[in-house]
Design a protein around this motif. Structure first.
Motif, mmCIF file in Angstrom:
data_model
loop_
_atom_site.group_PDB
_atom_site.id
_atom_site.type_symbol
_atom_site.label_atom_id
_atom_site.label_comp_id
_atom_site.label_asym_id
_atom_site.label_seq_id
_atom_site.Cartn_x
_atom_site.Cartn_y
_atom_site.Cartn_z
ATOM 1 N N TYR A 126 36.399 23.120 4.195
ATOM 2 C CA TYR A 126 35.951 22.358 3.071
ATOM 3 C C TYR A 126 36.570 22.718 1.550
ATOM 4 O O TYR A 126 36.711 24.101 1.503
ATOM 5 N N LEU A 127 37.551 21.767 0.892
ATOM 6 C CA LEU A 127 38.100 22.035 -0.307
ATOM 7 C C LEU A 127 37.405 21.949 -1.558
ATOM 8 O O LEU A 127 36.680 20.938 -1.553
ATOM 9 N N PHE A 128 37.348 22.768 -2.400
ATOM 10 C CA PHE A 128 36.910 22.693 -3.606
ATOM 11 C C PHE A 128 37.453 23.539 -4.685
ATOM 12 O O PHE A 128 38.447 24.314 -4.444
ATOM 13 N N SER A 129 37.156 22.944 -5.951
ATOM 14 C CA SER A 129 37.988 23.438 -7.000
ATOM 15 C C SER A 129 36.696 23.710 -8.177
ATOM 16 O O SER A 129 35.627 23.096 -8.055
ATOM 17 N N HIS A 130 36.772 24.613 -9.178
ATOM 18 C CA HIS A 130 35.927 24.435 -10.373
ATOM 19 C C HIS A 130 36.786 25.038 -11.588
ATOM 20 O O HIS A 130 37.929 25.019 -11.556
ATOM 21 N N GLY A 131 35.990 24.744 -12.656
ATOM 22 C CA GLY A 131 36.665 25.169 -13.645
ATOM 23 C C GLY A 131 37.207 23.694 -14.421
ATOM 24 O O GLY A 131 36.237 23.040 -14.585
ATOM 25 N N GLU A 132 38.188 23.758 -14.929
ATOM 26 C CA GLU A 132 38.983 22.422 -15.612
ATOM 27 C C GLU A 132 39.027 21.549 -14.338
ATOM 28 O O GLU A 132 39.222 21.719 -13.261
ATOM 29 N N LYS A 133 38.470 20.151 -14.715
ATOM 30 C CA LYS A 133 38.415 19.125 -13.856
ATOM 31 C C LYS A 133 39.673 18.669 -13.135
ATOM 32 O O LYS A 133 40.561 18.949 -13.922
ATOM 33 N N PHE A 134 39.809 18.449 -12.232
ATOM 34 C CA PHE A 134 40.882 18.139 -11.253
ATOM 35 C C PHE A 134 41.470 16.693 -11.500
ATOM 36 O O PHE A 134 40.825 15.860 -12.087
ATOM 37 N N HIS A 135 42.795 16.405 -11.229
ATOM 38 C CA HIS A 135 43.206 15.124 -11.289
ATOM 39 C C HIS A 135 42.175 14.246 -10.358
ATOM 40 O O HIS A 135 41.927 14.391 -9.187
ATOM 41 N N PRO A 136 42.085 13.144 -10.857
ATOM 42 C CA PRO A 136 41.178 11.991 -9.865
ATOM 43 C C PRO A 136 42.133 11.868 -8.461
ATOM 44 O O PRO A 136 41.147 11.439 -7.714
ATOM 45 N N CYS A 187 34.320 32.872 9.762
ATOM 46 C CA CYS A 187 33.930 32.265 8.618
ATOM 47 C C CYS A 187 34.342 32.927 7.246
ATOM 48 O O CYS A 187 34.183 34.187 7.162
ATOM 49 N N LEU A 188 35.091 32.306 6.222
ATOM 50 C CA LEU A 188 35.326 32.898 5.208
ATOM 51 C C LEU A 188 35.785 31.836 4.073
ATOM 52 O O LEU A 188 36.007 30.593 4.323
ATOM 53 N N ILE A 189 35.919 32.167 2.911
ATOM 54 C CA ILE A 189 36.376 31.438 1.875
ATOM 55 C C ILE A 189 37.837 32.076 1.226
ATOM 56 O O ILE A 189 37.792 33.336 1.060
ATOM 57 N N GLU A 190 38.900 31.442 0.944
ATOM 58 C CA GLU A 190 40.169 31.845 0.894
ATOM 59 C C GLU A 190 40.785 30.899 -0.277
ATOM 60 O O GLU A 190 40.326 29.803 -0.237
ATOM 61 N N ASN A 191 41.627 31.313 -0.893
ATOM 62 C CA ASN A 191 42.607 30.415 -1.631
ATOM 63 C C ASN A 191 43.269 29.385 -0.900
ATOM 64 O O ASN A 191 43.806 29.475 0.229
ATOM 65 N N ASN A 192 43.339 28.259 -1.455
ATOM 66 C CA ASN A 192 43.897 27.185 -0.581
ATOM 67 C C ASN A 192 45.392 26.938 -0.545
ATOM 68 O O ASN A 192 45.939 26.938 -1.738
ATOM 69 N N GLU A 203 44.673 26.206 -8.991
ATOM 70 C CA GLU A 203 43.915 26.946 -8.137
ATOM 71 C C GLU A 203 42.609 26.273 -7.499
ATOM 72 O O GLU A 203 42.038 25.535 -8.252
ATOM 73 N N SER A 204 42.645 26.440 -6.037
ATOM 74 C CA SER A 204 41.719 25.689 -5.248
ATOM 75 C C SER A 204 41.517 26.519 -4.406
ATOM 76 O O SER A 204 42.026 27.494 -4.108
ATOM 77 N N PHE A 205 40.302 26.376 -3.624
ATOM 78 C CA PHE A 205 39.616 27.026 -2.460
ATOM 79 C C PHE A 205 39.237 26.338 -1.153
ATOM 80 O O PHE A 205 39.154 24.968 -1.206
ATOM 81 N N ILE A 206 39.463 27.101 -0.119
ATOM 82 C CA ILE A 206 38.930 26.557 1.204
ATOM 83 C C ILE A 206 37.737 27.464 1.731
ATOM 84 O O ILE A 206 37.879 28.385 1.797
ATOM 85 N N PHE A 207 36.779 26.765 2.224
ATOM 86 C CA PHE A 207 35.897 27.288 3.179
ATOM 87 C C PHE A 207 36.055 26.952 4.456
ATOM 88 O O PHE A 207 36.228 25.861 4.584
ATOM 89 N N ARG A 208 36.334 27.922 5.253
ATOM 90 C CA ARG A 208 36.902 27.776 6.931
ATOM 91 C C ARG A 208 35.648 28.525 7.642
ATOM 92 O O ARG A 208 35.424 29.453 7.483
#
Length: 268
Positions: A126-136, A187-192, A203-208
């Motif tokens: 599962y890919l996600f980011s937070h903070g500044e809004k990403f490009h559409p 199961c982990l969360i790591e940098n994408n 910076e974005s992240f992956i839940f695996r």
């Protein structure tokens, strides 16, 4: 003998590995009124390539609307007097599929193989980011969270999903007979670092999460809980209670489907 679901004496059997971007599709399974689904597009392309409709397809697992797939399998049951030339077929199939679906490989199997019952290991991301809004342009495969997330707390909780638990609280509308015990192998969360593009956020992240089987919406419910935890809507102790299925806690935060991807679906 465990025969495949469409086994016939004169039928050819093949496994086709697929990947697709799910954003414009209403899931895998065919639906009425010509709603675009992956199965509908695949079947329509096969009819064109074969110039007949004497075939059936069956997926190793169905996906929901907007969910993407990096690697999965479908079985092709083909009634044809001519043996399929697999290399040529793979080229023709890909040339006629829409650009957001690709066939990776094809191999022959037999009537004894059952793609539904064959043991499998699935890995979802599962890919996600937070903070500044990403490009559409990111919206087709990543979810933006406008709140700042406590990632360290989320990482700690993600590891607690590992092992065998009663995932009743992470099962969508369970009945009295639903088997809710599930084993999570990792199961982990790591940098994408799996998927990159010039328009991705810095910076974005992956839940695996990896295991032999998952319930409907389970991974999205798990991600929804991690989001809530990262926004401090729950404490870590309250999160731990959700892993006790006997408490029958009803979780309502199902994370958006566009961030979810079936990364690998391998037969054991």
């Amino acid at each position: 003998m465990n025969l495949g679901p469409f086994a016939q004496n004169n039928r050819q059997f093949y496994l086709i590995q697929l990947q697709y971007l799910g954003f414009r599709f209403h899931g895998w399974q065919k639906q009425p009124n010509n709603i675009p689904t992956v199965e509908r597009m695949v079947s329509r392309t096969l009819r064109y390539v074969f110039d007949h409709s004497n075939f059936k397809v069956l997926a190793a697992g169905r996906t929901d609307a907007k969910v993407s797939v990096n690697e999965t399998w479908m079985e092709l049951f083909l009634d044809d007097s001519k043996e399929l030339e697999m290399e040529r077929f793979l080229v023709d199939f890909n040339q006629n599929l829409p650009s957001d679906i690709k066939a990776l490989k094809v191999k022959k199997t037999d009537k004894d193989f059952n793609i539904i019952q064959a043991p499998k290991i699935k890995e979802y991301i599962y890919l996600f980011s937070h903070g500044e809004k990403f490009h559409p342009f990111c919206a087709s495969m990543m979810v933006y969270m406008k709140e700042t997330l406590d990632l360290e707390l989320m990482k700690k909780a993600a590891q607690l999903f590992e092992g065998t638990h009663d995932f009743w609280s992470y099962t969508y509308k369970p009945s009295e007979t639903t088997e809710t015990n599930v084993t999570i192998e990792s199961c982990l969360i790591e940098n994408n670092e799996l998927f990159t593009a010039s328009f991705f956020p810095a910076e974005s992240f992956i839940f695996r999460v990896r295991g032999k089987g998952f319930k409907r919406h389970q991974v999205r419910l798990m991600m929804g809980m991690l989001f809530d935890l990262g926004m401090h809507k729950f404490t870590l102790d309250e999160f731990k209670e959700t892993l006790d299925g006997s408490l029958h806690l009803h979780l309502s935060h199902i994370a958006p489907p566009s961030g979810l991807m079936l990364y690998k679906n391998d037969f054991i």
